[in-house]
Structure formats: structure tokens, C-alpha cells
Motif scaffolding. Structure first.
Motif: not given
Ligand code: FDA
Length: 497
Positions: A61-76, A421-429
Motif C-alpha cells: 500500500y501507498w503510505l498507509r499503516t493499515r491495508t484497505k482491501q477492495p473486499i474488506s470482509n469475509f464471512l463476517g 453475498r452480503t459479507d464482502l464489503f461490510g456487514v450485510y452490504k
């Protein structure tokens, strides 16, 4: 070197910048390319240049201290994690209503993208670039771009049999059962190399899921195509880890370009001042728009016209996943390179890439990145109080894209008896409506520039990247960005040298 005088300076080393550098050099012009990201030519601590998609690290990642993955969540579970701050390869640039993903380094977006090399359907071209002659584009510049990029097709007989495209075959079956046109899509990934990966005879890259943070093998990024050719002319110099901060008319003619050399923490070490006769803005849609908006507002380039910063679009990007039945596994091994899509542009304004979800385990998920027709366009503006350039995009502006994508995936779900799928971009999103991979516009052709990318208000300043295109290409954009750059630089070389 500070104090140097160069005939041509190119800001950025993505598609537009690489085409400009090669063609100028071939015409006998010495070119200095300036790239804020890393050179990506040296292995890291694990012996590889690039990190795997499933295990992001300091390189990712470019100058971040935490990843920001396009898919942010998986199975909750949220899957982002802490990483050391570093000038890594993928920039998840946050504006108020959207995250814009971009490649950083020598090769720009070609380092991180899916390699889908799609020429738009000719019937759609007048809606993409209304002032450009389609005969010239389809007769000359699209073929030239495809050749220069090394575009190739997957061997369909092989594709039908391999594990790593099981996910795409499921995508085809379901698209066709619902009556949607399924199309194979060309790519710049070396498909012969992928066959060997799959057979286990060479080191794995796409088949090992490498993509978002770079491909160690197989991907014909610009470093292997246009930039290699440009360097071979002996006339092109590339300075990585150098960021352009200002361009202004020089007292004796030409332009004074201010450049910060930066460390891997992103901090400036020194500021260099170079004089250039001609400056090509190829910092990408966001990079070029931000520079021009700032330079106009702060008085460095006051003669730029009022079109600067306008007409920015997200190429209608929206993501979603579907949960398949147990009898439709999508495969634990998925090639990271997409080869196919659902082309319903004519009927519903959607071109949906059947995308991999290379997690290494069976997920029964189908994943799609839809490119959709949307009327919404944003505008960049200078914020004097923060010293930053803002973009006025609103997340709600994705609604037409969601509505368009639903015309495909609601129907497939109804036919298959499946759900989103409702788990990939957050919770129920359900919808990935917070991002784009395809920023376009901000210095529109024939508005902010003339019909070949010459910036209005100055002679010797050019735009030659995705910012020329008014927000949509109906398909993945880099072939169009490359072809337009080929068209424009030919005119510039013929008339302005
Ligand atoms: P590009 O962004 O490539 O290059 C600009 C360069 O300028 C960058 O290297 C940047 O670091 C540098 N820069 C910016 N500001 C600077 C400054 N001030 N000083 C110095 N350097 C500066 N497209 C497609 O057709 N098929 C696909 O499959 C995909 N897939 C995909 C996946 C992902 C994850 C992403 C992020 C993007 C894609 N894309 C894609 C989009 C594609 O990569 C994108 O459209 C092009 O890279 C844009 O090309 P440009 O030449 O406009 O800029």
C-alpha cells in the motif's frame, strides 16, 4: 539533476506517459520521465519483487499503516491488517465519497491491474470520445495500442479444462442460462506462461493469485512493453521516487518544474528544479487533475481554462458477489487474471467482468466487477484551508450503477435460486459502491485541451492520460487510454517538434 534543462518532461509512467516517452524518443527527442512511486526492479526480503494478494505486506500500500482491501470482509470478519508505512504499489486514495485505487511505481496502473485489454465496441465509441474520428481509432490507433501492449487471448480449449478457470465457467453457465451474452476478453498476461504455471513447469504468478500488489511473472506490464522499448532508444531517463509538485512558465521560456525526491516514508529529501521545453501530464486521471486544479488555483498556471478539474467519472464501477449452491463450486485455485465477461451494454448498460476471488479455499462465490452507464460526473476543486484538492463525488451517485448491475444479477439469482453475498464489503452490504478502479476525466479532450491534448492557455503543456476521457469507456479503460495517447502523440510529434 536540479538545474537541468530537458526538451521533454513526462509526469508519470503509466499508459499515457509510456506512449508519449516512446514516440518522442523515436522522433529524436530526449525525454525525462518523473515517477513518484518505486522502480519495482529489486526483490524484497522474501526474494520476490511483489507481495501476494492474499498476504499484503509493506510493499502493498501507498503510505498507509493499515491495508484497505477492495473486499474488506469475509464471512463476517474484517480482513484488513496493519502494515508498515511505505511507498507501496497500490494507492487506495480516499476522497469524500469514493476510494480511488491506483498503481504507484514505474509502470503506473499496469503494475496492479487485471490486464483486461478491451477495445470498446465501435458502435459505442462516439459516446466515449465524441470529437475523435472512429475510423482513425479503429483503423490505426487501437491496432497500434494492442500490438504495443502485447494483447493476447486465452486458448479456449485449455480454458475449458483447467481448474483455475472453473469460476469463469460457472460464470458463463449462469449468464447463458439467464440469456445474457458471455464474451471472452483479451488480456496482456502471457497466456502461454499461464499454461506452464498451471502445468507446474514454471514459477506461479496468476495461478498463485498474484495481482493487486503486482505479478512476479507472466504479466506484460508496461515495464516489459512500452517502457522497455522506450529505454532501448537510449533517449529516455526515468527517475523513480520523484514527485512533481509544480509546473510554471520559466522566465526564459519553457517551464520550471519542481520535483520532490521522496523516501520510502513519503517524506521529501530534496526539492529539484528542472526547466523543460515541453511538459506532458501523465500522472493519471486523479494525479493530473489534482496537479492542474492546484496549479490553476494557486496562480502557477492561471491561464488554464475553467474546464480543468471537470468531467471526472468512475467508469460506472460497482462490485458484487453471489453465493452459489453447493453443486456449483467456483474452485479453490483461481487464476487472478480475468478472461471473460457478461456484455449486456446494448440492452442494459452493463459490461460485467467475471472476476476471480483467489482466496485459496473453496468459497462457492461468484464475484463481478460491473462497468455501467452512469450520468454522474464529479469535479475537483482546490481547498485553500487544507492545501489539498477535493473531489465532490457522492456515494449515492453509484445508484444508477447498482440499478444497472441488478438487471443482470437479480435475474441470475432468480433463475439459479441463489442470493447475493452480503459479507464482502461490510456487514450485510451487497454492493461494493465505495470504490473505483477506473478513474477517468478531469482534463477532458477538446475542452480543457485542444482535440489532441494540448492544454488551453499555454503552448508546450500537454495532457496524455486517462484524464482526457470524459468519465466512461464502456469497458476496461487502458486500451483506450493507450490508443488515444498514440493518436495524440502522433499529431504532436508531426506539428509541435
Ligand atoms: P496511471 O495511473 O497508469 O499512471 C500514472 C502514474 O503517474 C502513476 O505511476 C503515478 O504514481 C504517477 N504520478 C501521479 N502523480 C504524480 C506526480 N505528481 N509526480 C510523479 N508521478 C506521479 N484497466 C483495464 O483496462 N483493464 C483492467 O483489467 C484493469 N484492472 C484494474 C485493476 C486495478 C486494481 C486498478 C487499480 C486499475 C485497473 N485498471 C484496469 C485501470 C487501469 O490500470 C488505469 O485505467 C490506467 O492505469 C490509467 O492509465 P494512465 O496512463 O491514465 O495513468
Amino acid at each position: 539533476e536540479s538545474g537541468a534543462h530537458v526538451p521533454a518532461l513526462v509526469i508519470g509512467t503509466g499508459y499515457g506517459g509510456s506512449v508519449a516517452a516512446l514516440r518522442l524518443a523515436q522522433a529524436g527527442v530526449d525525454v525525462q520521465m518523473v515517477e513518484m512511486g518505486m522502480a519495482w526492479d529489486t526483490p524484497g526480503t522474501d526474494g520476490k519483487i511483489f507481495a501476494n494478494t492474499t498476504s499484503p505486506d509493506y510493499r502493498s500500500y501507498w503510505l498507509r499503516t493499515r491495508t484497505k482491501q477492495p473486499i474488506s470482509n469475509f464471512l463476517g470478519f474484517p480482513i484488513d491488517k496493519d502494515v508498515p508505512r511505505y511507498t507501496g504499489i497500490l494507492d487506495a486514495e480516499q476522497f469524500s465519497g469514493i476510494i480511488v485505487y491506483q498503481g504507484r511505481g514505474v509502470g503506473g496502473g499496469s503494475l496492479v491491474n487485471g490486464g483486461m485489454a478491451v477495445t470498446p465496441k465501435r458502435e459505442n465509441f462516439p459516446g466515449i470520445l465524441p470529437t475523435v474520428n472512429p475510423d482513425e481509432m479503429y483503423g490505426t490507433y487501437y491496432p497500434r495500442a494492442n500490438a504495443g501492449l502485447g494483447v493476447n487471448f486465452v486458448d479456449q480449449a485449455w480454458w475449458e479444462t483447467v481448474d483455475c478457470y472453473q469460476f469463469a465457467r460457472v460464470g458463463r453457465k449462469q449468464a447463458q442460462r439467464s440469456g445474457f451474452p458471455f464474451v471472452f476478453v483479451p488480456n496482456v498476461y502471457d497466456m502461454d506462461y499461464m499454461k506452464q504455471e498451471s502445468a507446474g513447469t514454471v514459477p506461479k504468478s496468476a495461478v498463485a493469485g498474484e495481482l493487486l500488489y503486482g505479478n512476479n511473472y507472466g504479466k506484460k506490464s508496461l515495464q516489459k512493453t512500452y517502457l522497455a522499448q522506450a529505454k532501448a532508444t537510449g533517449r529516455v531517463t526515468i527517475s523513480a521516487m520523484h514527485k512533481v509538485t509544480s509546473v510554471a512558465p520559466a522566465p526564459g521560456g519553457g517551464f520550471t518544474v519542481l520535483i520532490d525526491q521522496i523516501t520510502t516514508n513519503g517524506d521529501p529529501i530534496t526539492t529539484k528544479s528542472v526547466t523543460a521545453d515541453k511538459v506532458f501530464f501523465a500522472a493519471g486521471s486523479v494525479g493530473t487533475s489534482k496537479l492542474l486544479t492546484k496549479l490553476k488555483a494557486t496562480g502557477a498556471l492561471p491561464n488554464l481554462n475553467g474546464e480543468v478539474g471537470k468531467g471526472w467519472g468512475d467508469n460506472g464501477n460497482v462490485m458484487c458477489g453471489r453465493a452459489n449452491h453447493i453443486w456449483d463450486p467456483t474452485g479453490s485455485v483461481q487464476a487472478s487474471i480475468p478472461t471473460a465477461g457478461i456484455d449486456n451494454w446494448t440492452n442494459g448498460g452493463v459490461f460485467a467482468e467475471v472476476a476471480p476471488l483467489p482466496t485459496g479455499i473453496e468459497t462457492w462465490a461468484s464475484f463481478y466487477l460491473s462497468i455501467t452507464k452512469t450520468p454522474n460526473r464529479g469535479q475537483f476543486s482546490w481547498n485553500a484551508s487544507t492545501g489539498q484538492v477535493d473531489l465532490n463525488w457522492q456515494t449515492a451517485w453509484k445508484q444508477p450503477s447498482i440499478d444497472a448491475a441488478k438487471t443482470i444479477f437479480d435475474k441470475i439469482n432468480a433463475k439459479e435460486g441463489t442470493i447475493y453475498r452480503t459479507d464482502l464489503f461490510g456487514v450485510y452490504k451487497v454492493w461494493g459502491d465505495h470504490l473505483t478502479y477506473h478513474p477517468l476525466g478531469g482534463a477532458i479532450l477538446d475542452r480543457a485541451t485542444d482535440n489532441y491534448g494540448r492544454l488551453q492557455g499555454y503552448s508546450g503543456l500537454y495532457v496524455i492520460d486517462g484524464s482526457l476521457i470524459p468519465g466512461s469507456t464502456t469497458v476496461n479503460p487502458f486500451v483506450t487510454i493507450t490508443a488515444l495517447a498514440e493518436r495524440n502523440i502522433e499529431n504532436i510529434v508531426a506539428r509541435d517538434l
